[in-house]
Design an enzyme around this catalytic site. Structure first.
Site, PDB file in Angstrom:
ATOM      1  N   HIS A  40      -2.308  -4.440  -9.770  1.00 35.16           N
ATOM      2  CA  HIS A  40      -2.145  -4.347 -11.220  1.00 35.16           C
ATOM      3  C   HIS A  40      -3.139  -5.232 -11.969  1.00 35.16           C
ATOM      4  O   HIS A  40      -3.377  -5.046 -13.171  1.00 35.16           O
ATOM      5  CB  HIS A  40      -0.715  -4.736 -11.608  1.00 35.16           C
ATOM      6  CG  HIS A  40      -0.182  -3.975 -12.788  1.00 35.16           C
ATOM      7  ND1 HIS A  40      -0.806  -3.965 -14.009  1.00 35.16           N
ATOM      8  CD2 HIS A  40       0.918  -3.205 -12.932  1.00 35.16           C
ATOM      9  CE1 HIS A  40      -0.110  -3.229 -14.854  1.00 35.16           C
ATOM     10  NE2 HIS A  40       0.934  -2.749 -14.225  1.00 35.16           N
TER      11      HIS A  40
ATOM     12  N   ASP B 235      -5.136  18.167  -8.877  1.00 36.90           N
ATOM     13  CA  ASP B 235      -5.336  19.232  -7.884  1.00 36.90           C
ATOM     14  C   ASP B 235      -6.600  18.930  -7.083  1.00 36.90           C
ATOM     15  O   ASP B 235      -7.709  18.954  -7.614  1.00 36.90           O
ATOM     16  CB  ASP B 235      -5.458  20.584  -8.602  1.00 36.90           C
ATOM     17  CG  ASP B 235      -5.540  21.760  -7.647  1.00 36.90           C
ATOM     18  OD1 ASP B 235      -5.786  21.542  -6.440  1.00 36.90           O
ATOM     19  OD2 ASP B 235      -5.375  22.902  -8.101  1.00 36.90           O
TER      20      ASP B 235
END
Length: 448
Positions: free
Chosen positions: A165, A388
């Site tokens: 993070h 995708d």
């Protein structure tokens, strides 16, 4: 235990590097406050592609290309010991020396249906689909800032990421995933823009920020007896368009003013907050906190670019008494979240950062005992189902396991546009049992 076998493990680096324009990334108080929080795990489940596509090789090659743009992921966290004042400081060195860990694994005994369990349960074996599960951000001094595991199952593929993070928040992680998938499916980077780093640091704060060595000390882990008492379970709760619409309408009707509009996310967050706390057995006089992830990019002055890369998120708390939360209704709870979000201005960010730099207090791992806090992370605005890689869109998204810290709520878009999925980490005992028998909670949620 899941039957997960590692086939190969490697380090992927940018295909071509141009380090002359890459400088250190100095870390802000918002970054450094996350030093002892865990790497963020996110995973995508796909139907299995045709092996003839050589998808593992394609994933690695396209990852190398993507890292030319998203080069901070291939860098490393550097810790500097400042002996002159007994402090330490950190920065991210974008020299590509660390690279990204890429693991190819398989599980011959597991199928897609084992992950998509009935009633929304998240199976414990999912922890084996992530490389850096339960690793803290400060461990980035010796580990890559991003680890990817691709696990082949009988009829599916799971791509699990663990990101530090300190280098990236949710917006940046999903931006990277979309770019990587585009490159993998099309083989082209022509429509991708160069990375814009956040490039933000408050005037008047010297960096790197010096952290007292004493502040780097962490409390000992819980005793074995205590650890055995705080087992948690991960559970997916689905909110349909109607669930969301009803909760939003109820909250706004109870607020009763057009000056403030409760959003869908705030309404669902309030419903989860009240429901979890109502079933947690807490004292009515005690406090409860709802920490909400807020994107600061457009709240700073001057504002940053909407999709600039880095960690520009902050988790401020809305704090109320348990009695008020339960007695004053859905609209009132949503209004507290709304006020919290609206209060995150350039001035409040500046005040927090300046105060933090003057009196460094690093957020330590949340107590595993109190259970009075919920954390709203991720966002249904992230286009998680637009990722995708060339063999179809994901069929599910999972947030990884939370290792005993109750109250984490990862909000994600459902597979149908306009719906929400919330992956909740809850005590496996009373809280979860009571929640699933709570008619007020179940009235506005769909058990999948």
């Amino acid at each position: 235990m899941a039957d997960v076998t590692v086939i190969s493990s490697s380090i992927v680096r940018p295909q071509n590097t141009n380090q002359s324009s890459r400088t250190k990334i100095h870390l802000t108080p918002f970054d450094l406050n996350t030093l002892y929080l865990d790497y963020t795990p996110r995973g995508l489940l796909f139907h299995k592609p045709d092996p003839e596509t050589r998808f593992i090789s394609r994933l690695k090659t396209s990852l190398s290309t993507a890292l030319e743009i998203y080069f901070p992921f291939a860098g490393r966290l550097v810790k500097v010991d400042n002996l002159e004042d007994n402090t330490v400081s950190f920065y991210i060195d974008c020299d590509d020396s660390s690279g990204v860990k890429f693991v190819h694994a398989e599980s011959k005994s597991l199928s897609v249906s084992d992950i998509l369990q009935p009633h929304g349960y998240v199976p414990d074996f999912l922890d084996h689909f992530f490389q850096f599960s339960n690793v803290q951000n400060c461990d980035g001094v010796s580990k890559p800032l991003l680890a990817i595991q691709v696990t082949e199952m009988n009829d599916g593929v799971f791509i699990g990421l663990c990101t530090n993070h300190l280098v990236a928040d949710g917006i940046s992680v999903w931006s990277f995933l979309h770019a990587w998938s585009k490159i993998c499916s099309s083989g082209s980077v022509s429509d991708l823009h160069p990375l814009v780093l956040k490039g933000w640091f408050l005037d008047g704060i010297d960096y790197p920020i010096h952290i007292p060595v004493s502040e780097m000390e962490t409390p000992p882990p819980p005793s074995r007896e205590l650890s055995s008492m705080v087992i948690t379970k991960e559970r997916i709760f689905h909110f349909t368009k109607k669930n969301i619409s009803d909760l939003k309408a109820k909250a706004n009707n109870e607020v009763g003013t057009t000056d403030v509009i409760i959003s869908s996310l705030q309404a669902v967050s309030a419903h989860m907050w009240r429901s979890v706390i109502r079933n947690s057995g807490l004292s009515r006089e005690g406090e409860t906190h709802c920490k909400v992830g807020v994107d600061l990019r457009q709240r700073l002055n001057p504002p940053l670019e909407k999709e600039c890369f880095g960690n520009v998120a902050y988790f401020p708390p809305a704090t109320v008494t348990v009695g008020d939360l339960l007695d004053r209704g859905q609209g009132w709870a949503a209004l507290q979240i709304n006020k919290l979000v609206r209060s995150q201005t350039n001035e409040s960010c500046k005040t927090f950062a300046e105060d933090w730099a003057r009196n460094v207090k690093i957020l330590k791992p949340q107590s595993r005992v109190v259970g009075n806090t919920i954390i709203i992370s991720s966002s249904p605005r992230f286009g998680v189902y637009n990722t995708d890689f060339g063999w179809g869109k994901p069929i599910a998204v999972r947030a990884g396991m939370s290792h005993g810290t109750s109250g984490k709520l990862a909000f994600m878009r459902g597979i149908e546009e306009g719906t929400f999925d919330v992956q909740a980490t809850l005590w496996s005992g009373d809280v979860l049992v009571k929640l699933l028998a709570d008619l007020e909670f179940l009235e506005n949620v769909t058990i999948v």
